[in-house]
Every structure is written in C-alpha cells, then in structure tokens.
Design a protein around this motif. Structure first.
Motif, short mmCIF file in Angstrom:
data_model
loop_
_atom_site.label_atom_id
_atom_site.label_comp_id
_atom_site.label_asym_id
_atom_site.label_seq_id
_atom_site.Cartn_x
_atom_site.Cartn_y
_atom_site.Cartn_z
N ASP A 202 0.80 -1.22 0.00
CA ASP A 202 0.00 0.00 0.00
C ASP A 202 0.84 1.28 0.00
OD1 ASP A 202 -2.22 -1.59 0.03
OD2 ASP A 202 -2.89 -1.02 2.04
N GLY A 203 2.08 1.22 0.53
CA GLY A 203 2.90 2.42 0.58
C GLY A 203 3.13 3.04 -0.79
N PRO A 204 3.68 2.29 -1.75
CA PRO A 204 3.85 2.87 -3.08
C PRO A 204 2.52 3.24 -3.73
CG PRO A 204 5.21 0.90 -2.82
CD PRO A 204 4.30 0.96 -1.64
N LEU A 205 1.49 2.41 -3.52
CA LEU A 205 0.18 2.72 -4.10
C LEU A 205 -0.39 4.01 -3.49
CD1 LEU A 205 -2.13 2.06 -5.96
CD2 LEU A 205 -2.98 0.40 -4.27
N SER A 206 -0.13 4.26 -2.21
CA SER A 206 -0.56 5.51 -1.59
C SER A 206 0.06 6.71 -2.31
CB SER A 206 -0.17 5.54 -0.11
OG SER A 206 -0.89 4.60 0.64
N VAL A 207 1.34 6.59 -2.64
CA VAL A 207 1.99 7.67 -3.40
C VAL A 207 1.32 7.84 -4.76
CG1 VAL A 207 4.15 8.45 -4.44
CG2 VAL A 207 4.18 7.31 -2.21
N ALA A 208 1.04 6.72 -5.43
CA ALA A 208 0.41 6.79 -6.75
C ALA A 208 -1.01 7.34 -6.69
CB ALA A 208 0.41 5.40 -7.39
N ARG A 209 -1.68 7.15 -5.56
CA ARG A 209 -3.04 7.69 -5.39
C ARG A 209 -3.02 9.14 -4.89
NH1 ARG A 209 -7.63 4.38 -5.08
NH2 ARG A 209 -8.52 6.10 -3.87
N ALA A 210 -1.85 9.66 -4.60
CA ALA A 210 -1.72 10.98 -3.97
C ALA A 210 -1.76 12.11 -5.00
CB ALA A 210 -0.45 11.02 -3.13
N PHE A 211 -1.14 13.22 -4.70
CA PHE A 211 -1.47 14.47 -5.37
C PHE A 211 -0.25 15.24 -5.86
CE2 PHE A 211 -4.33 13.39 -1.93
CZ PHE A 211 -5.56 13.35 -2.57
N VAL A 212 -0.48 16.04 -6.87
CA VAL A 212 0.42 17.13 -7.24
C VAL A 212 -0.37 18.42 -7.04
CG1 VAL A 212 1.77 15.74 -8.85
CG2 VAL A 212 -0.25 16.98 -9.68
N ARG A 213 0.33 19.55 -7.09
CA ARG A 213 -0.32 20.84 -6.80
C ARG A 213 -1.55 21.07 -7.67
NH1 ARG A 213 0.68 25.84 -4.54
NH2 ARG A 213 2.64 25.07 -3.66
N GLU A 214 -1.46 20.70 -8.95
CA GLU A 214 -2.59 20.95 -9.85
C GLU A 214 -3.83 20.17 -9.43
OE1 GLU A 214 0.49 20.25 -10.73
OE2 GLU A 214 1.11 22.13 -11.70
N ASP A 215 -3.65 18.99 -8.85
CA ASP A 215 -4.80 18.23 -8.34
C ASP A 215 -5.51 19.02 -7.25
OD1 ASP A 215 -4.29 15.92 -9.91
OD2 ASP A 215 -2.83 15.20 -8.45
N TRP A 216 -4.74 19.54 -6.29
CA TRP A 216 -5.36 20.26 -5.19
C TRP A 216 -6.01 21.55 -5.68
CZ3 TRP A 216 -7.09 18.01 -1.32
CH2 TRP A 216 -6.39 17.00 -0.65
N GLU A 217 -5.39 22.23 -6.61
CA GLU A 217 -6.00 23.46 -7.14
C GLU A 217 -7.35 23.15 -7.78
OE1 GLU A 217 -1.87 25.91 -8.17
OE2 GLU A 217 -2.91 24.79 -9.74
N ARG A 218 -7.41 22.06 -8.54
CA ARG A 218 -8.67 21.67 -9.18
C ARG A 218 -9.72 21.25 -8.15
NH1 ARG A 218 -9.83 16.57 -10.10
NH2 ARG A 218 -7.62 15.96 -10.00
N LEU A 219 -9.33 20.45 -7.17
CA LEU A 219 -10.29 19.95 -6.17
C LEU A 219 -10.81 21.08 -5.29
CD1 LEU A 219 -8.28 16.73 -5.30
CD2 LEU A 219 -10.55 16.77 -6.36
N LEU A 220 -9.94 21.99 -4.89
CA LEU A 220 -10.38 23.13 -4.09
C LEU A 220 -11.35 24.01 -4.88
CD1 LEU A 220 -6.94 23.98 -2.46
CD2 LEU A 220 -8.99 23.33 -1.18
N ALA A 221 -11.07 24.19 -6.16
CA ALA A 221 -11.98 24.99 -6.99
C ALA A 221 -13.34 24.32 -7.09
CB ALA A 221 -11.36 25.20 -8.37
N GLN A 222 -13.35 23.00 -7.26
CA GLN A 222 -14.61 22.27 -7.34
C GLN A 222 -15.38 22.36 -6.02
OE1 GLN A 222 -13.87 18.25 -8.62
NE2 GLN A 222 -12.89 18.90 -10.53
N ALA A 223 -14.66 22.41 -4.91
CA ALA A 223 -15.30 22.53 -3.60
C ALA A 223 -15.73 23.96 -3.29
CB ALA A 223 -14.36 22.02 -2.51
N GLY A 224 -15.33 24.92 -4.11
CA GLY A 224 -15.69 26.31 -3.89
C GLY A 224 -14.90 26.97 -2.77
#
Length: 247
Positions: A202-224
């Motif tokens: 799960d450790g490597p898979l956790s990294v693969a499921r994780a984020f880059v800055r652009e992911d957070w920018e998109r998700l925060l925008a979707q959350a308003g």
C-alpha cells in the motif's frame, strides 16, 4: 487505452492519480494482523516526521491563544491514533486543554487506538464515515493525515466542503506528493525494512493515489474554497492549509 499497472510493478504512470484500492481498504484481515500493520505504519510515520506539518499548522492556528484555552479538534481517518497522541502532547506543552476526537470508518482502528493510548489523554474514538459525522459542538480544527488519498475525487470534494462547513477556525490536510522518487524509494525502503506486507503493497500505491499541486488546485476549486494554501513539506508531503481568520 491506458494500461493498468499494479502497485508492485516496476513501471507506473504517475501523470494522474491511481485508482486501485489499497489492501487496507479492501482485504479482510484479523485484528492481530491489522494491529501489526498499523504498528509498522506508525514506524513509517515516525521515520518520515509525519506529525511535523500538522503541528506547525496548529502553531499557526493557536497563535495568540491564552494559556488554558480549550482546543477542540477532530482527526479524520485517525487509524491507530499516533497523530492525535502527538497533538495531545503538543497541546499540553502549549498550555492548552485538548479535547480531541479520532474518527475512522474501520472499527478495528478504534480498538487499536484505545489499546495504544494512555487513559489520561483526552481523546475519544468514533467509528463512522467522516462525511456522516456531526459533532455536537463545532471543532476549532479538523486535521487528516494520509487519509485524503484514500478518497476518489468526488468524495474528496465533499470532504473538503464538510471540513469548511464544520470547523470554526480552520483545517489541515497532511498527505503525500505523487512523485517518482517517493514511489520507487518507498518500494526499496519497505523491502529492506521488512515491513508488513500491507505496508509494502500500500505504501507505493498511496503515493500513486496521492497528489500534485494541480490536483489540489482543481479539487479546491470544485469545492468552492478559494482561500487555502498548498505547501510542500519534507519528505514529499503536499499539504493544504485553511485558516479562516487569515486575510
């Protein structure tokens, strides 16, 4: 068509979040095996200084608070509770009165957390879906550590909105940066250390499921949510800070 790559494969497309389920989320396991896995995860978190970004957030959140002030905090996906025990110790040293709640969907987490936590610590353990949890009194802060990468994007947007609506003063997401060095480096480290098979998978898979800055920018925008900070912390932590009192 995008080729599916297993967590143990030598090649992994890290250009987007992986979608495979982690074993901890999908494979039945005995309470003893689960506790052994959580113990190794606690070792991993200690070696990687997992608590440091969260405690730095709390330093900022409580700046100027008087001695003896109550700190109400909810930790989402609390697991065995090592983060909350660290927060409790920090709060006592800071002169605050901690009132902490750990919420985790897996009932085995609460059992393991209670067994690992001194009874004198003011920490409660709740088994629930965090999106359904409604505290009787609004917490000052909501934290999570290595939790959000377990969520698909839609659930994660709902979680961001839930934190924004529920916390009176702010919230903090402490999670991983999706990066090749972290992905392959953890594969090597966990194999050499001989950690629990779930941790190695799960450790490597956790990294693969994780984020880059652009992911957070998109998700925060979707959350308003427009006033949140995205920051990188050593080693390979990508965290999101929301301080409601900030300009």
């Amino acid at each position: 068509m995008r080729r599916s790559v297993s967590a143990g494969s030598s090649r992994r497309d890290l250009s987007r979040r992986a979608t495979e389920a982690e074993w901890m989320d999908s494979v039945p396991v005995s309470p003893e095996d689960f506790a052994a896995c959580l113990a190794d995860l606690e070792t991993v978190n200690r070696l990687t200084r997992a608590t440091a970004p969260t405690l730095a957030f709390l330093d900022r959140l409580t700046a100027g608070w008087p001695d003896g002030a109550e700190l109400r905090l909810v930790d989402a996906g609390s697991g065995q509770g090592e983060m909350l025990r660290a927060i409790h110790g920090w709060a006592v040293r800071r002169g605050l009165r901690p009132r902490l709640v750990g919420v985790d969907l897996n009932p085995q987490s609460a059992l393991a957390a209670r067994a690992a936590t001194p009874g004198a610590m003011a920490i409660s353990w709740v088994t629930a879906d965090i999106l359904d949890y409604r505290p009787a009194t609004a917490p000052h802060a909501i934290t999570s550590a290595l939790f959000t990468h377990h969520l698909e994007d839609g659930a994660l947007v709902r979680f961001l909105r839930w934190m924004e609506e529920t916390a009176s003063d702010g919230w903090f997401v402490n999670d991983l940066h999706r990066h090749a060095f972290a992905y392959y480096g953890f594969q090597l480290l966990s194999a050499v250390a001989g950690w629990h098979r779930f941790v190695r998978h799960d450790g490597p898979l956790s990294v693969a499921r994780a984020f880059v800055r652009e992911d957070w920018e998109r998700l925060l925008a979707q959350a308003g949510i427009g006033r949140a900070e995205i920051g990188w912390h050593l080693p390979f932590r990508l965290c999101v800070t929301r301080l409601k009192g900030a300009a």
